[in-house]
Scaffold this motif. Sequence first.
Motif, PDB file in Angstrom:
ATOM      1  N   THR A 239      -3.180  -9.357 -11.413  1.00  0.00           N
ATOM      2  CA  THR A 239      -4.679  -9.010 -11.620  1.00  0.00           C
ATOM      3  C   THR A 239      -5.165  -8.036 -10.345  1.00  0.00           C
ATOM      4  O   THR A 239      -5.671  -7.125 -10.549  1.00  0.00           O
ATOM      5  CB  THR A 239      -5.671  -9.896 -11.954  1.00  0.00           C
ATOM      6  N   ILE A 240      -5.010  -8.771  -9.187  1.00  0.00           N
ATOM      7  CA  ILE A 240      -5.484  -8.085  -7.953  1.00  0.00           C
ATOM      8  C   ILE A 240      -4.761  -6.805  -7.890  1.00  0.00           C
ATOM      9  O   ILE A 240      -5.262  -5.802  -7.489  1.00  0.00           O
ATOM     10  CB  ILE A 240      -5.075  -9.074  -6.832  1.00  0.00           C
ATOM     11  N   LYS A 241      -3.371  -6.802  -8.137  1.00  0.00           N
ATOM     12  CA  LYS A 241      -2.614  -5.629  -7.968  1.00  0.00           C
ATOM     13  C   LYS A 241      -3.033  -4.340  -8.666  1.00  0.00           C
ATOM     14  O   LYS A 241      -3.196  -3.310  -8.304  1.00  0.00           O
ATOM     15  CB  LYS A 241      -1.068  -5.660  -8.321  1.00  0.00           C
ATOM     16  N   LEU A 242      -3.618  -4.805  -9.925  1.00  0.00           N
ATOM     17  CA  LEU A 242      -4.140  -3.722 -10.871  1.00  0.00           C
ATOM     18  C   LEU A 242      -5.543  -3.085 -10.381  1.00  0.00           C
ATOM     19  O   LEU A 242      -5.664  -1.990 -10.342  1.00  0.00           O
ATOM     20  CB  LEU A 242      -4.305  -4.289 -12.267  1.00  0.00           C
ATOM     21  N   LEU A 243      -6.196  -4.142  -9.684  1.00  0.00           N
ATOM     22  CA  LEU A 243      -7.295  -3.705  -9.076  1.00  0.00           C
ATOM     23  C   LEU A 243      -7.212  -2.492  -7.903  1.00  0.00           C
ATOM     24  O   LEU A 243      -7.756  -1.598  -7.563  1.00  0.00           O
ATOM     25  CB  LEU A 243      -8.116  -4.902  -8.692  1.00  0.00           C
ATOM     26  N   GLU A 244      -6.051  -3.052  -7.131  1.00  0.00           N
ATOM     27  CA  GLU A 244      -5.683  -2.190  -6.096  1.00  0.00           C
ATOM     28  C   GLU A 244      -5.076  -0.938  -6.377  1.00  0.00           C
ATOM     29  O   GLU A 244      -5.642   0.066  -5.865  1.00  0.00           O
ATOM     30  CB  GLU A 244      -4.647  -3.032  -4.988  1.00  0.00           C
ATOM     31  N   GLU A 245      -4.609  -0.831  -7.493  1.00  0.00           N
ATOM     32  CA  GLU A 245      -4.219   0.543  -7.800  1.00  0.00           C
ATOM     33  C   GLU A 245      -5.142   1.307  -8.360  1.00  0.00           C
ATOM     34  O   GLU A 245      -5.043   2.462  -8.251  1.00  0.00           O
ATOM     35  CB  GLU A 245      -2.830   0.012  -9.260  1.00  0.00           C
ATOM     36  N   ASP A 246      -6.134   0.789  -9.041  1.00  0.00           N
ATOM     37  CA  ASP A 246      -7.282   1.446  -9.607  1.00  0.00           C
ATOM     38  C   ASP A 246      -8.082   2.053  -8.653  1.00  0.00           C
ATOM     39  O   ASP A 246      -8.554   3.288  -8.486  1.00  0.00           O
ATOM     40  CB  ASP A 246      -7.933   0.546 -10.590  1.00  0.00           C
ATOM     41  N   LEU A 247      -8.164   1.388  -7.503  1.00  0.00           N
ATOM     42  CA  LEU A 247      -8.910   1.817  -6.240  1.00  0.00           C
ATOM     43  C   LEU A 247      -8.234   2.539  -5.293  1.00  0.00           C
ATOM     44  O   LEU A 247      -8.745   3.405  -4.631  1.00  0.00           O
ATOM     45  CB  LEU A 247      -9.616   0.403  -5.644  1.00  0.00           C
ATOM     46  N   GLY A 248      -6.739   2.598  -5.287  1.00  0.00           N
ATOM     47  CA  GLY A 248      -5.965   2.965  -4.561  1.00  0.00           C
ATOM     48  C   GLY A 248      -5.967   2.753  -2.965  1.00  0.00           C
ATOM     49  O   GLY A 248      -5.674   3.500  -2.003  1.00  0.00           O
ATOM     50  N   VAL A 249      -6.343   1.477  -3.035  1.00  0.00           N
ATOM     51  CA  VAL A 249      -6.254   0.753  -1.474  1.00  0.00           C
ATOM     52  C   VAL A 249      -5.755  -0.546  -1.550  1.00  0.00           C
ATOM     53  O   VAL A 249      -5.440  -1.125  -2.681  1.00  0.00           O
ATOM     54  CB  VAL A 249      -7.686   0.810  -0.911  1.00  0.00           C
ATOM     55  N   ARG A 250      -5.107  -1.047  -0.386  1.00  0.00           N
ATOM     56  CA  ARG A 250      -4.569  -2.411  -0.434  1.00  0.00           C
ATOM     57  C   ARG A 250      -6.032  -3.147  -0.074  1.00  0.00           C
ATOM     58  O   ARG A 250      -6.756  -3.183   0.885  1.00  0.00           O
ATOM     59  CB  ARG A 250      -3.691  -2.738   0.641  1.00  0.00           C
ATOM     60  N   LEU A 251      -6.115  -4.617  -0.732  1.00  0.00           N
ATOM     61  CA  LEU A 251      -7.530  -5.421  -0.611  1.00  0.00           C
ATOM     62  C   LEU A 251      -6.783  -6.488   0.268  1.00  0.00           C
ATOM     63  O   LEU A 251      -8.092  -7.062   0.873  1.00  0.00           O
ATOM     64  CB  LEU A 251      -8.013  -5.531  -1.968  1.00  0.00           C
ATOM     65  N   PHE A 252      -5.931  -7.015   0.317  1.00  0.00           N
ATOM     66  CA  PHE A 252      -5.674  -8.262   0.961  1.00  0.00           C
ATOM     67  C   PHE A 252      -4.144  -7.938   1.757  1.00  0.00           C
ATOM     68  O   PHE A 252      -3.272  -7.402   1.386  1.00  0.00           O
ATOM     69  CB  PHE A 252      -5.279  -9.339   0.215  1.00  0.00           C
ATOM     70  N   ASP A 253      -4.305  -8.543   3.016  1.00  0.00           N
ATOM     71  CA  ASP A 253      -3.094  -8.746   3.581  1.00  0.00           C
ATOM     72  C   ASP A 253      -2.491 -10.096   3.582  1.00  0.00           C
ATOM     73  O   ASP A 253      -3.371 -11.146   3.871  1.00  0.00           O
ATOM     74  CB  ASP A 253      -3.223  -8.485   5.134  1.00  0.00           C
ATOM     75  N   ARG A 254      -1.259 -10.459   3.276  1.00  0.00           N
ATOM     76  CA  ARG A 254      -0.896 -11.750   2.892  1.00  0.00           C
ATOM     77  C   ARG A 254       0.602 -12.118   3.336  1.00  0.00           C
ATOM     78  O   ARG A 254       1.255 -11.087   3.364  1.00  0.00           O
ATOM     79  CB  ARG A 254      -1.146 -11.950   1.426  1.00  0.00           C
ATOM     80  N   ASN A 255       0.795 -13.037   3.763  1.00  0.00           N
ATOM     81  CA  ASN A 255       2.224 -13.743   3.898  1.00  0.00           C
ATOM     82  C   ASN A 255       2.220 -14.881   3.466  1.00  0.00           C
ATOM     83  O   ASN A 255       1.432 -15.527   2.614  1.00  0.00           O
ATOM     84  CB  ASN A 255       2.372 -13.627   5.448  1.00  0.00           C
ATOM     85  N   SER A 256       3.399 -15.774   3.841  1.00  0.00           N
ATOM     86  CA  SER A 256       3.474 -17.088   3.229  1.00  0.00           C
ATOM     87  C   SER A 256       2.547 -17.890   3.545  1.00  0.00           C
ATOM     88  O   SER A 256       2.209 -19.170   2.974  1.00  0.00           O
ATOM     89  CB  SER A 256       4.859 -17.451   3.604  1.00  0.00           C
ATOM     90  N   ARG A 257       1.696 -17.847   4.580  1.00  0.00           N
ATOM     91  CA  ARG A 257       0.531 -18.578   5.154  1.00  0.00           C
ATOM     92  C   ARG A 257      -0.892 -18.337   4.862  1.00  0.00           C
ATOM     93  O   ARG A 257      -1.571 -19.126   4.562  1.00  0.00           O
ATOM     94  CB  ARG A 257       0.876 -19.213   6.349  1.00  0.00           C
TER      95      ARG A 257
END
Length: 293
Positions: free
Chosen positions: A30-48
Amino acid sequence: MRLFLQVARTCSFSETARVSNLSQPALSRTIKLLEEDLGVRLFDRNSRNVVPTDAGAALVPIVERLTADFDLAFRALDQTFSGERGRVVVGALPSVAAEFLPRAIARFLKNRSQVEVIIRENLNAGLLQSLQDRAIDISISTPPGGSAPICFEPMFKDDYVLVCRPDDLAAIPDPAPWSTFTDFPFIAMEPRSSVRMMTDSLFTAKGIHASPRFECAQLATVGALIGEGLGISLLPRSTLPLMAVGKQIAWRMTQGPVPSRTIGICTLEDRTLAPAAEAFRQLLLAMAMDAKF
Protein backbone atom coordinates in the motif's frame (compact mmCIF):
# COMPACT_ATOMS: atom_id res chain seq x y z
CA MET A 1 -3.62 8.10 3.48
CA ARG A 2 -4.58 6.89 6.95
CA LEU A 3 -2.06 4.06 6.78
CA PHE A 4 0.62 6.52 5.74
CA LEU A 5 -0.17 8.73 8.74
CA GLN A 6 -0.09 5.76 11.09
CA VAL A 7 3.33 4.67 9.84
CA ALA A 8 4.63 8.25 10.08
CA ARG A 9 3.40 8.58 13.65
CA THR A 10 4.56 5.18 14.95
CA CYS A 11 7.67 4.87 12.77
CA SER A 12 6.79 1.18 12.64
CA PHE A 13 5.36 -0.95 9.86
CA SER A 14 4.76 -3.85 12.22
CA GLU A 15 2.83 -1.74 14.76
CA THR A 16 0.74 -0.10 12.00
CA ALA A 17 -0.02 -3.50 10.46
CA ARG A 18 -1.08 -4.84 13.86
CA VAL A 19 -3.48 -2.00 14.80
CA SER A 20 -4.84 -1.87 11.24
CA ASN A 21 -5.40 -5.63 11.10
CA LEU A 22 -3.24 -5.98 7.99
CA SER A 23 -0.31 -8.16 7.10
CA GLN A 24 3.01 -6.36 6.83
CA PRO A 25 3.40 -7.29 3.11
CA ALA A 26 -0.04 -5.80 2.37
CA LEU A 27 0.87 -2.61 4.25
CA SER A 28 4.22 -2.37 2.45
CA ARG A 29 2.47 -2.73 -0.93
CA THR A 30 0.00 0.00 0.00
CA ILE A 31 2.75 2.45 0.93
CA LYS A 32 4.68 1.53 -2.22
CA LEU A 33 1.64 2.28 -4.38
CA LEU A 34 1.32 5.67 -2.69
CA GLU A 35 4.99 6.39 -3.34
CA GLU A 36 4.58 5.40 -6.99
CA ASP A 37 1.55 7.65 -7.38
CA LEU A 38 3.43 10.60 -5.86
CA GLY A 39 6.75 9.80 -7.53
CA VAL A 40 8.73 10.18 -4.28
CA ARG A 41 10.04 7.98 -1.50
CA LEU A 42 8.15 8.58 1.74
CA PHE A 43 10.12 6.48 4.25
CA ASP A 44 13.71 5.47 4.75
CA ARG A 45 13.80 2.07 6.41
CA ASN A 46 16.15 -0.66 7.42
CA SER A 47 15.78 -3.70 9.64
CA ARG A 48 15.55 -1.54 12.76
CA ASN A 49 14.24 1.92 11.89
CA VAL A 50 11.53 3.60 9.82
CA VAL A 51 11.99 7.34 9.33
CA PRO A 52 9.93 9.66 7.11
CA THR A 53 11.92 11.25 4.31
CA ASP A 54 11.77 15.02 3.82
CA ALA A 55 8.99 14.41 1.28
CA GLY A 56 7.19 12.16 3.76
CA ALA A 57 7.50 14.75 6.54
CA ALA A 58 6.14 17.44 4.20
CA LEU A 59 3.20 15.20 3.29
CA VAL A 60 2.12 14.54 6.89
CA PRO A 61 0.33 17.91 7.59
CA ILE A 62 -1.30 17.82 4.14
CA VAL A 63 -2.69 14.35 4.71
CA GLU A 64 -3.85 15.34 8.21
CA ARG A 65 -5.89 18.19 6.67
CA LEU A 66 -7.25 15.95 3.92
CA THR A 67 -8.38 13.21 6.27
CA ALA A 68 -9.89 15.77 8.66
CA ASP A 69 -11.83 17.38 5.79
CA PHE A 70 -12.90 13.94 4.60
CA ASP A 71 -14.19 13.00 8.05
CA LEU A 72 -16.00 16.33 8.42
CA ALA A 73 -17.63 16.01 4.99
CA PHE A 74 -18.84 12.50 5.67
CA ARG A 75 -20.15 13.42 9.12
CA ALA A 76 -22.19 16.16 7.45
CA LEU A 77 -23.28 13.71 4.75
CA ASP A 78 -24.28 11.17 7.37
CA GLN A 79 -26.40 13.84 9.10
CA THR A 80 -28.02 14.63 5.76
CA PHE A 81 -28.77 10.97 5.10
CA SER A 82 -30.26 10.60 8.58
CA GLY A 83 -32.40 13.73 8.18
CA GLU A 84 -30.54 15.73 10.83
CA ARG A 85 -29.40 18.27 8.24
CA GLY A 86 -30.94 19.50 5.01
CA ARG A 87 -33.86 21.60 3.88
CA VAL A 88 -37.62 21.07 3.82
CA VAL A 89 -39.86 23.28 1.68
CA VAL A 90 -43.43 22.82 2.83
CA GLY A 91 -46.46 24.43 1.26
CA ALA A 92 -49.66 24.90 3.22
CA LEU A 93 -53.07 26.47 3.10
CA PRO A 94 -53.10 29.78 5.04
CA SER A 95 -55.32 28.32 7.76
CA VAL A 96 -52.94 25.38 8.23
CA ALA A 97 -49.88 27.62 8.11
CA ALA A 98 -51.30 29.79 10.88
CA GLU A 99 -52.18 27.09 13.39
CA PHE A 100 -51.12 23.49 12.80
CA LEU A 101 -47.91 23.99 10.83
CA PRO A 102 -46.05 26.16 13.40
CA ARG A 103 -46.65 23.51 16.07
CA ALA A 104 -45.33 20.82 13.77
CA ILE A 105 -42.22 22.83 12.87
CA ALA A 106 -41.49 23.63 16.52
CA ARG A 107 -41.66 19.95 17.44
CA PHE A 108 -39.59 18.96 14.40
CA LEU A 109 -36.78 21.44 15.09
CA LYS A 110 -36.41 20.35 18.71
CA ASN A 111 -34.58 17.26 17.49
CA ARG A 112 -33.41 18.50 14.09
CA SER A 113 -32.21 22.03 14.73
CA GLN A 114 -29.84 22.00 11.75
CA VAL A 115 -32.63 21.44 9.24
CA GLU A 116 -33.83 24.52 7.36
CA VAL A 117 -37.63 24.65 7.05
CA ILE A 118 -39.14 26.98 4.44
CA ILE A 119 -42.87 27.76 4.38
CA ARG A 120 -44.83 28.57 1.25
CA GLU A 121 -48.45 29.68 1.81
CA ASN A 122 -50.92 29.47 -1.06
CA LEU A 123 -54.39 28.40 -2.09
CA ASN A 124 -54.97 24.77 -2.94
CA ALA A 125 -54.50 25.06 -6.71
CA GLY A 126 -51.29 27.03 -6.30
CA LEU A 127 -49.91 24.52 -3.83
CA LEU A 128 -50.55 21.57 -6.12
CA GLN A 129 -48.95 23.39 -9.04
CA SER A 130 -45.89 24.21 -6.93
CA LEU A 131 -45.70 20.56 -5.93
CA GLN A 132 -45.76 19.41 -9.55
CA ASP A 133 -43.14 22.05 -10.41
CA ARG A 134 -41.02 20.60 -7.56
CA ALA A 135 -40.85 24.05 -5.96
CA ILE A 136 -42.04 22.49 -2.69
CA ASP A 137 -41.44 19.06 -1.16
CA ILE A 138 -44.74 18.64 0.66
CA SER A 139 -48.13 20.29 0.41
CA ILE A 140 -50.55 20.33 3.34
CA SER A 141 -53.84 20.86 1.57
CA THR A 142 -57.05 19.24 0.41
CA PRO A 143 -57.15 16.21 -1.93
CA PRO A 144 -56.02 16.88 -5.50
CA GLY A 145 -58.48 16.53 -8.32
CA GLY A 146 -57.83 15.11 -11.74
CA SER A 147 -55.23 12.54 -12.66
CA ALA A 148 -52.05 14.25 -11.50
CA PRO A 149 -49.45 11.78 -10.10
CA ILE A 150 -49.91 13.02 -6.54
CA CYS A 151 -50.16 10.88 -3.42
CA PHE A 152 -52.62 12.17 -0.81
CA GLU A 153 -52.43 11.01 2.82
CA PRO A 154 -55.36 12.27 4.94
CA MET A 155 -54.58 13.75 8.34
CA PHE A 156 -57.76 15.25 9.80
CA LYS A 157 -61.26 16.52 9.06
CA ASP A 158 -61.91 20.24 9.09
CA ASP A 159 -65.59 20.96 9.76
CA TYR A 160 -67.37 23.86 8.07
CA VAL A 161 -69.13 26.16 10.51
CA LEU A 162 -71.36 29.21 10.32
CA VAL A 163 -69.26 32.22 11.34
CA CYS A 164 -70.89 35.34 12.74
CA ARG A 165 -70.34 38.06 15.30
CA PRO A 166 -71.22 37.31 18.95
CA ASP A 167 -74.21 39.69 18.83
CA ASP A 168 -75.81 37.52 16.13
CA LEU A 169 -75.79 34.32 18.18
CA ALA A 170 -79.09 35.14 19.88
CA ALA A 171 -80.84 35.19 16.49
CA ILE A 172 -79.22 31.96 15.20
CA PRO A 173 -80.38 28.58 16.57
CA ASP A 174 -77.80 26.00 17.63
CA PRO A 175 -77.25 24.10 15.40
CA ALA A 176 -77.99 26.63 12.69
CA PRO A 177 -80.51 25.75 9.95
CA TRP A 178 -79.25 26.20 6.41
CA SER A 179 -81.91 28.83 5.83
CA THR A 180 -79.85 31.14 8.05
CA PHE A 181 -77.60 31.83 5.07
CA THR A 182 -80.55 33.46 3.31
CA ASP A 183 -81.55 35.45 6.40
CA PHE A 184 -78.22 37.28 6.66
CA PRO A 185 -75.96 38.83 4.01
CA PHE A 186 -73.33 36.28 2.97
CA ILE A 187 -69.60 37.04 2.93
CA ALA A 188 -67.67 34.68 0.65
CA MET A 189 -64.09 33.89 -0.21
CA GLU A 190 -62.94 34.68 -3.73
CA PRO A 191 -64.24 32.34 -6.48
CA ARG A 192 -60.94 30.60 -7.20
CA SER A 193 -60.42 29.43 -3.62
CA SER A 194 -61.14 25.83 -2.60
CA VAL A 195 -63.26 27.11 0.31
CA ARG A 196 -65.50 29.05 -2.08
CA MET A 197 -65.91 26.06 -4.38
CA MET A 198 -66.93 23.97 -1.37
CA THR A 199 -69.47 26.51 -0.08
CA ASP A 200 -70.98 26.96 -3.56
CA SER A 201 -71.32 23.18 -3.85
CA LEU A 202 -72.96 22.91 -0.43
CA PHE A 203 -75.45 25.67 -1.15
CA THR A 204 -76.36 24.07 -4.47
CA ALA A 205 -76.91 20.71 -2.76
CA LYS A 206 -79.11 22.36 -0.10
CA GLY A 207 -81.07 24.37 -2.67
CA ILE A 208 -79.95 27.65 -1.13
CA HIS A 209 -79.29 30.83 -3.09
CA ALA A 210 -76.82 32.89 -1.09
CA SER A 211 -75.51 35.62 -3.34
CA PRO A 212 -72.30 37.01 -1.81
CA ARG A 213 -72.45 40.55 -0.54
CA PHE A 214 -68.65 40.61 -0.43
CA GLU A 215 -65.95 38.39 -1.96
CA CYS A 216 -62.62 38.41 -0.12
CA ALA A 217 -59.14 37.11 -0.86
CA GLN A 218 -58.02 37.23 2.78
CA LEU A 219 -59.63 35.56 5.77
CA ALA A 220 -58.74 38.53 7.96
CA THR A 221 -60.93 40.69 5.70
CA VAL A 222 -63.81 38.24 6.09
CA GLY A 223 -63.39 38.42 9.87
CA ALA A 224 -63.34 42.21 9.85
CA LEU A 225 -66.50 42.42 7.77
CA ILE A 226 -68.28 39.93 10.03
CA GLY A 227 -67.10 41.82 13.10
CA GLU A 228 -68.70 45.00 11.75
CA GLY A 229 -72.03 43.23 11.40
CA LEU A 230 -71.96 43.16 7.60
CA GLY A 231 -72.85 39.49 7.23
CA ILE A 232 -72.05 35.88 8.06
CA SER A 233 -69.99 33.20 6.36
CA LEU A 234 -69.51 29.44 6.06
CA LEU A 235 -65.88 28.50 6.59
CA PRO A 236 -63.65 25.66 7.81
CA ARG A 237 -63.20 25.72 11.54
CA SER A 238 -59.41 25.87 11.16
CA THR A 239 -59.73 29.36 9.64
CA LEU A 240 -61.22 30.93 12.78
CA PRO A 241 -57.88 32.07 14.30
CA LEU A 242 -57.11 33.98 11.09
CA MET A 243 -60.35 35.96 11.29
CA ALA A 244 -60.30 36.97 14.94
CA VAL A 245 -57.80 39.76 14.30
CA GLY A 246 -58.97 42.86 16.14
CA LYS A 247 -62.61 41.70 16.00
CA GLN A 248 -64.64 39.21 17.99
CA ILE A 249 -66.24 36.40 16.04
CA ALA A 250 -68.43 33.44 16.99
CA TRP A 251 -69.61 30.31 15.26
CA ARG A 252 -72.39 27.73 15.13
CA MET A 253 -72.46 24.18 13.80
CA THR A 254 -74.96 23.60 11.00
CA GLN A 255 -77.92 21.21 11.04
CA GLY A 256 -77.77 17.74 9.55
CA PRO A 257 -74.56 15.97 8.54
CA VAL A 258 -71.74 18.43 9.27
CA PRO A 259 -69.91 19.33 6.05
CA SER A 260 -66.15 19.12 6.22
CA ARG A 261 -63.02 19.11 4.16
CA THR A 262 -60.13 16.69 4.52
CA ILE A 263 -56.68 18.12 5.17
CA GLY A 264 -53.74 15.92 4.32
CA ILE A 265 -50.24 15.61 2.89
CA CYS A 266 -49.66 15.76 -0.84
CA THR A 267 -46.41 14.45 -2.33
CA LEU A 268 -45.40 13.49 -5.85
CA GLU A 269 -45.74 9.77 -6.50
CA ASP A 270 -42.53 9.63 -8.57
CA ARG A 271 -40.37 11.68 -6.20
CA THR A 272 -38.35 10.27 -3.33
CA LEU A 273 -38.28 12.79 -0.51
CA ALA A 274 -34.95 13.80 0.98
CA PRO A 275 -34.42 12.29 4.46
CA ALA A 276 -35.24 15.55 6.26
CA ALA A 277 -38.46 16.02 4.27
CA GLU A 278 -39.42 12.39 4.84
CA ALA A 279 -38.84 12.81 8.59
CA PHE A 280 -41.08 15.89 8.56
CA ARG A 281 -43.77 14.00 6.65
CA GLN A 282 -43.73 11.21 9.22
CA LEU A 283 -43.99 13.74 12.05
CA LEU A 284 -47.05 15.35 10.44
CA LEU A 285 -48.76 11.98 10.17
CA ALA A 286 -47.86 11.12 13.77
CA MET A 287 -49.28 14.41 15.05
CA ALA A 288 -52.49 13.82 13.12
CA MET A 289 -52.73 10.31 14.53
CA ASP A 290 -52.24 11.61 18.07
CA ALA A 291 -54.73 14.45 17.46
CA LYS A 292 -52.28 16.91 19.01
CA PHE A 293 -52.63 19.73 16.51
